[in-house]
Structure formats: C-alpha cells, structure tokens
Design a protein around this motif. Structure first.
Motif, PDB file in Angstrom:
ATOM      1  N   GLN A 160       2.735  16.637 -13.498  1.00 51.97           N
ATOM      2  CA  GLN A 160       1.652  17.203 -12.690  1.00 51.97           C
ATOM      3  C   GLN A 160       0.832  16.094 -12.026  1.00 51.97           C
ATOM      4  O   GLN A 160       0.456  16.199 -10.853  1.00 51.97           O
ATOM      5  CB  GLN A 160       0.757  18.087 -13.557  1.00 51.97           C
ATOM      6  CG  GLN A 160      -0.294  18.837 -12.746  1.00 51.97           C
ATOM      7  CD  GLN A 160      -1.183  19.705 -13.618  1.00 51.97           C
ATOM      8  OE1 GLN A 160      -1.652  19.281 -14.675  1.00 51.97           O
ATOM      9  NE2 GLN A 160      -1.424  20.931 -13.174  1.00 51.97           N
ATOM     10  N   SER A 209       0.787  16.992  -3.261  1.00 47.89           N
ATOM     11  CA  SER A 209      -0.289  17.917  -3.631  1.00 47.89           C
ATOM     12  C   SER A 209      -0.319  19.182  -2.779  1.00 47.89           C
ATOM     13  O   SER A 209      -0.908  20.191  -3.188  1.00 47.89           O
ATOM     14  CB  SER A 209      -1.643  17.210  -3.552  1.00 47.89           C
ATOM     15  OG  SER A 209      -1.903  16.763  -2.226  1.00 47.89           O
ATOM     16  N   SER A 238      -5.485  32.745 -17.974  1.00 45.91           N
ATOM     17  CA  SER A 238      -6.625  32.135 -17.277  1.00 45.91           C
ATOM     18  C   SER A 238      -7.774  31.812 -18.217  1.00 45.91           C
ATOM     19  O   SER A 238      -8.705  31.096 -17.842  1.00 45.91           O
ATOM     20  CB  SER A 238      -7.117  33.061 -16.155  1.00 45.91           C
ATOM     21  OG  SER A 238      -7.421  34.343 -16.656  1.00 45.91           O
ATOM     22  N   TYR A 252      -8.664  22.881 -13.996  1.00 43.70           N
ATOM     23  CA  TYR A 252      -7.487  23.722 -13.804  1.00 43.70           C
ATOM     24  C   TYR A 252      -7.614  25.025 -14.589  1.00 43.70           C
ATOM     25  O   TYR A 252      -8.058  25.037 -15.748  1.00 43.70           O
ATOM     26  CB  TYR A 252      -6.230  22.982 -14.261  1.00 43.70           C
ATOM     27  CG  TYR A 252      -4.961  23.807 -14.164  1.00 43.70           C
ATOM     28  CD1 TYR A 252      -4.215  23.823 -13.004  1.00 43.70           C
ATOM     29  CD2 TYR A 252      -4.533  24.573 -15.247  1.00 43.70           C
ATOM     30  CE1 TYR A 252      -3.052  24.581 -12.911  1.00 43.70           C
ATOM     31  CE2 TYR A 252      -3.381  25.339 -15.162  1.00 43.70           C
ATOM     32  CZ  TYR A 252      -2.644  25.342 -13.996  1.00 43.70           C
ATOM     33  OH  TYR A 252      -1.507  26.097 -13.911  1.00 43.70           O
ATOM     34  N   ARG A 253      -7.203  26.120 -13.953  1.00 43.62           N
ATOM     35  CA  ARG A 253      -7.063  27.400 -14.633  1.00 43.62           C
ATOM     36  C   ARG A 253      -5.733  28.022 -14.224  1.00 43.62           C
ATOM     37  O   ARG A 253      -5.368  28.017 -13.043  1.00 43.62           O
ATOM     38  CB  ARG A 253      -8.198  28.371 -14.260  1.00 43.62           C
ATOM     39  CG  ARG A 253      -9.596  27.881 -14.586  1.00 43.62           C
ATOM     40  CD  ARG A 253      -9.865  27.789 -16.077  1.00 43.62           C
ATOM     41  NE  ARG A 253     -11.245  27.372 -16.338  1.00 43.62           N
ATOM     42  CZ  ARG A 253     -11.660  26.105 -16.410  1.00 43.62           C
ATOM     43  NH1 ARG A 253     -10.784  25.112 -16.219  1.00 43.62           N
ATOM     44  NH2 ARG A 253     -12.922  25.827 -16.659  1.00 43.62           N
ATOM     45  N   ASP A 276      -3.427  30.785 -12.960  1.00 39.49           N
ATOM     46  CA  ASP A 276      -3.680  31.927 -12.082  1.00 39.49           C
ATOM     47  C   ASP A 276      -2.580  32.960 -12.320  1.00 39.49           C
ATOM     48  O   ASP A 276      -1.464  32.808 -11.813  1.00 39.49           O
ATOM     49  CB  ASP A 276      -3.684  31.476 -10.627  1.00 39.49           C
ATOM     50  CG  ASP A 276      -3.924  32.624  -9.659  1.00 39.49           C
ATOM     51  OD1 ASP A 276      -4.137  33.766 -10.117  1.00 39.49           O
ATOM     52  OD2 ASP A 276      -3.904  32.377  -8.436  1.00 39.49           O
ATOM     53  N   GLN A 278      -0.031  34.267  -9.763  1.00 37.14           N
ATOM     54  CA  GLN A 278       1.141  33.494  -9.340  1.00 37.14           C
ATOM     55  C   GLN A 278       2.425  33.958 -10.021  1.00 37.14           C
ATOM     56  O   GLN A 278       3.521  33.550  -9.635  1.00 37.14           O
ATOM     57  CB  GLN A 278       0.912  32.011  -9.639  1.00 37.14           C
ATOM     58  CG  GLN A 278      -0.210  31.386  -8.825  1.00 37.14           C
ATOM     59  CD  GLN A 278      -0.562  29.975  -9.282  1.00 37.14           C
ATOM     60  OE1 GLN A 278      -0.234  29.572 -10.411  1.00 37.14           O
ATOM     61  NE2 GLN A 278      -1.236  29.223  -8.432  1.00 37.14           N
ATOM     62  N   GLU A 309      -0.024  23.348  -9.253  1.00 35.64           N
ATOM     63  CA  GLU A 309      -0.561  24.363 -10.158  1.00 35.64           C
ATOM     64  C   GLU A 309       0.539  25.054 -10.955  1.00 35.64           C
ATOM     65  O   GLU A 309       0.449  25.191 -12.184  1.00 35.64           O
ATOM     66  CB  GLU A 309      -1.342  25.415  -9.364  1.00 35.64           C
ATOM     67  CG  GLU A 309      -2.565  24.879  -8.644  1.00 35.64           C
ATOM     68  CD  GLU A 309      -3.259  25.944  -7.810  1.00 35.64           C
ATOM     69  OE1 GLU A 309      -2.947  27.141  -7.979  1.00 35.64           O
ATOM     70  OE2 GLU A 309      -4.117  25.585  -6.974  1.00 35.64           O
ATOM     71  N   THR A 310       1.578  25.490 -10.269  1.00 36.88           N
ATOM     72  CA  THR A 310       2.614  26.275 -10.933  1.00 36.88           C
ATOM     73  C   THR A 310       3.440  25.461 -11.921  1.00 36.88           C
ATOM     74  O   THR A 310       4.095  26.021 -12.802  1.00 36.88           O
ATOM     75  CB  THR A 310       3.559  26.898  -9.894  1.00 36.88           C
ATOM     76  OG1 THR A 310       4.064  25.866  -9.024  1.00 36.88           O
ATOM     77  CG2 THR A 310       2.808  27.938  -9.056  1.00 36.88           C
TER      78      THR A 310
END
Length: 419
Positions: free
Chosen positions: A27, A35, A68, A98-99, A101, A104, A131-132
């Motif tokens: 990440q 990004s 989340s 970061y959270r 989601d 997604q 994120e994923t």
C-alpha cells in the motif's frame, strides 16, 4: 480479543492490523507510485465441489458492512512506527485516516440449480488501488471463519495448542528459520492466535536447537505477541506494474519501483508471477541489483527444483549464494521444510520458511478423527488496474489467473507452454 461478536452474526478482524504485513508495504508503494490508479479484485473458489450456504453469504455481507468500524489505534500506530521503521510518517498518517469502504465490495449469491440455499459466492472489489489493496486478506479470513462457524461445524479446537507446539518444536530442533504465514485461510482468529503463541513458546523452550521463530506475517499478532512482523512483496505488485507499464521487462521494472520505496530493506523478490523462468531472464540483466536484493521467495511449482536453478543464476552472475536467502512459502508442511532445509544447506543457501494453512487450518473431523476437515481453497486476486487486465501465470504453468487472452499473449512473449 474477539473477532466474532457472540451477540450477533458479525465476524470482524480484531484490528485494521489483523492482516498480512505485505498489504501495508505494498500500500505504501502504491501510494508513492500509483496513487490515482483504479483497481478491481475478484474472488475465486478453487474447490468447485464445495459450496456455501445462503446463511454463510448473509453473514458475510453483514460483516463486511461493519469493516468501516476498523481504525488504526494510536498505540498500534506507535508500535508500527517502531517495528517497521521503513513506514514513513506520510504513510502512517494515511493509514491512520484510512477506513474500509464497504461500498467498494459487491457480494452476490449464486444458488445451485438443485438448491436455493446452497451455491457459490461472487465477490468483486472496485475502487482506488491504494484503498482496495487492503480488502483481500481480511475478506478471505472472514469468509473462512464464517464458513466454519456456519456451514462446516464438524471440528473443534481440541489439541490445537499441542499440535502447533509439536510442529514448531520439530522445525526448530532441525535448525529451521520459520515464520507463521496463515492469516488468509485460517480457520479463525482464535486458531491463529493459539498457533502463534505456541510457536513462540516452542522457540522459548529450545534447549540446544539452532532454529528461530522469525515472526508472523500478521501485523496484529506480531503487535499482540511482541514478535517481528514479516512480509515484503506479493504477486499483486508485479501483476499491477506489468499491466500498467507493459510485460516486457516487467519483473525488473517492478523491482526497481519497489527499491525506490525500500532502498535497503524488504528486498526479497517473489519470482513466479509470470514464471520463474521469466523472472530469472530479467534478474540476470542487472548484476548489481541482483547483489542488492537479499534473496528470493519460492511460491509455486517444484520447490526442490528452485534452489539448484537459483544457484545456477547466481553462479553465472558471480554472486556467492551463501550471501542469499531463499524463502519457501508454498503449501509447506514439516517434512517438506526439512527436505528443503537440507537441500539449501548442501547448495550453500540460507533458507527460511513461511508456513500458513498447515498451521492455521489443520483439523480433523469430530465425527471421524481419521478424516481431515479440509480448509477452503479460496483466493482473491487483483483483476484489473485502470481497466487493464492483470494476470498471474506462476510455475504451475497450466494453472493461470486472469484474462485468458492476456495470459496467452504473456506466455507467447516469455516462450511459455499453453494449456
């Protein structure tokens, strides 16, 4: 500690750190280089004879909706900064904010023709790659835990502590350097916690053994048990870089981009994304890079053929293999690890072993102790980046992942056999 809320159907990771360390290292690399890239991931149940219940599906959906809630606690951030000094303040700020989601993640139930309540589960994850990237491991671990709470309950925890201790004791007595790698297909968090604690106990109980518990790939369990978190790089990095920048020379380019983030640490190369043959072709083109990278990880194909092939490459480059490490991480058990340890010693390599499912999902049925209670055979792989298909060929050359047309093109490029 409880990954399962006893008052509901919700199953959650214990922490945002309850995942494999290499998801965080990758990440940070994606944050630096890619990004703005969009990505999608796809779930595969490799065991087509095994289905899921609608109750399992419902429980998974309900659990994912609560991901989340997971946040990086201040104490966890402080530990991560100490234990992994290669994480920059910028990245730690990103991870703190970061959270997950849940929007997604798309999860669908596909009933069997003969049963509305049994079938397969489809999972797709789509969104920014940065994120994923964190969904893969905890999603797999959560599904596995729910399956064995909901669909297959013919097992129990009896003897798991002694079993884990005995495995670790034997490995350590033979001088093996071993890490626990079992998060993604664990039977439950509780099982993995027992395994890690018993491996640590076996390490402490050594009288004259030369072995070493190097740590665990699970960052939360490393935090909880005061162990070293272990992890570098996964197939996903090579797959994404190749799809975005082209397959010609992709292994070397992925290594260079990685080294720009981690110039003097985490330099263990995973060799089999597009076959080890293709990797070694790239690897041999830059002798100084081959010197800088500390070693190689073997993750598919014939493990006994790997060290002789690696030695031939290092010898041709004038590099002393005694300075290099091979990490084995493909479907290991104790006997296989001991065979590979002996081979590496004879060839002059340092060897290390990342052992997963054999430790965290090794059970017999309660109803018939002579029968194994099989682990799920599931994967989640990156499928696309910015709309470009990602593929994995590995050293099991007829077991490929991803778009079939792209697989064939890549095999043609690298001179690999097709199905």
């Amino acid at each position: 500690m409880a990954s399962t809320d006893q008052d509901s159907d919700i199953v959650l990771p214990c922490s945002i750190l309850d995942t494999d360390l290499y998801k965080f290292t990758m990440q940070q690399a994606v944050l630096k280089h890619f990004s703005h890239v969009q990505a999608s991931y796809r779930f595969t149940n490799r065991d087509k004879a095994r289905s899921f219940s609608r109750a399992c599906f419902d429980r998974l959906k309900a659990s994912v909706a609560h991901f989340s809630d997971l946040v990086l606690a201040p104490a966890e951030r402080a530990w991560l900064a100490r234990a992994c000094s290669y994480f920059t303040p910028t990245y730690l700020d990103f991870l703190s904010s970061y959270r997950f989601d849940p929007a997604q993640v798309h999860i669908a139930f596909i009933p069997r023709a003969d049963s509305a309540d049994e079938g397969d589960i489809e999972i797709d994850v789509t969104g920014p790659w940065v994120e994923t990237i964190l969904w893969e491991v905890p999603l797999m671990a959560t599904l596995s835990e729910i399956f064995f709470l909901t669909d297959d309950m013919d097992w129990d925890m009896a003897g798991q502590d002694d079993l884990a201790f005995a495995k670790a004791e034997r490995l350590l007595a033979h001088g093996c350097i071993v890490s626990e790698f079992g998060t993604r297909r664990r039977r439950s968090y509780a099982v993995q916690d027992v395994v890690v604690s018993q491996m640590k106990r076996a390490h402490s109980a050594q009288s004259a053994g030369r072995g070493k518990l190097a740590g665990t790939s699970n960052a939360y369990l490393a935090y909880r048990h005061d162990l070293t978190p272990i992890g570098t790089i996964a197939h996903e990095w090579f797959m994404g870089v190749a799809a975005l920048t082209g397959y010609e020379g992709a292994n070397g380019r992925a290594m260079d981009l990685w080294e720009a983030v981690y110039p003097d640490v985490l330099l263990i190369a995973l060799t089999d994304t597009f076959s080890t043959k293709a990797f070694f072709d790239d690897f041999a083109k830059d002798v100084e890079r081959a010197r800088r990278w500390r070693g190689l990880r073997q993750d598919s194909g014939d493990p006994h053929a790997f060290a002789p092939a690696a030695k031939a490459v290092y010898d041709a480059l004038g590099i002393d293999s005694r300075e290099k490490t091979i990490i084995y991480s493909d479907a290991l058990d104790v006997d296989k690890a001991l065979e590979l340890q002996a081979q590496c010693s004879a060839l002059g390599f340092n060897a290390s072993f990342g052992i997963g499912t054999f430790l965290t999902n090794d059970f017999c049925k309660v109803s018939d102790s002579a029968q194994k209670s099989k682990a799920l055979n599931i994967v989640i792989k990156v499928a696309e980046v910015d709309g470009r298909p990602c593929v994995k060929i590995s050293d099991d050359l007829l077991k490929n992942t991803g778009d079939a047309e792209t697989v064939d093109k890549v095999k043609d490029m690298y001179g690999l056999p097709k199905a």
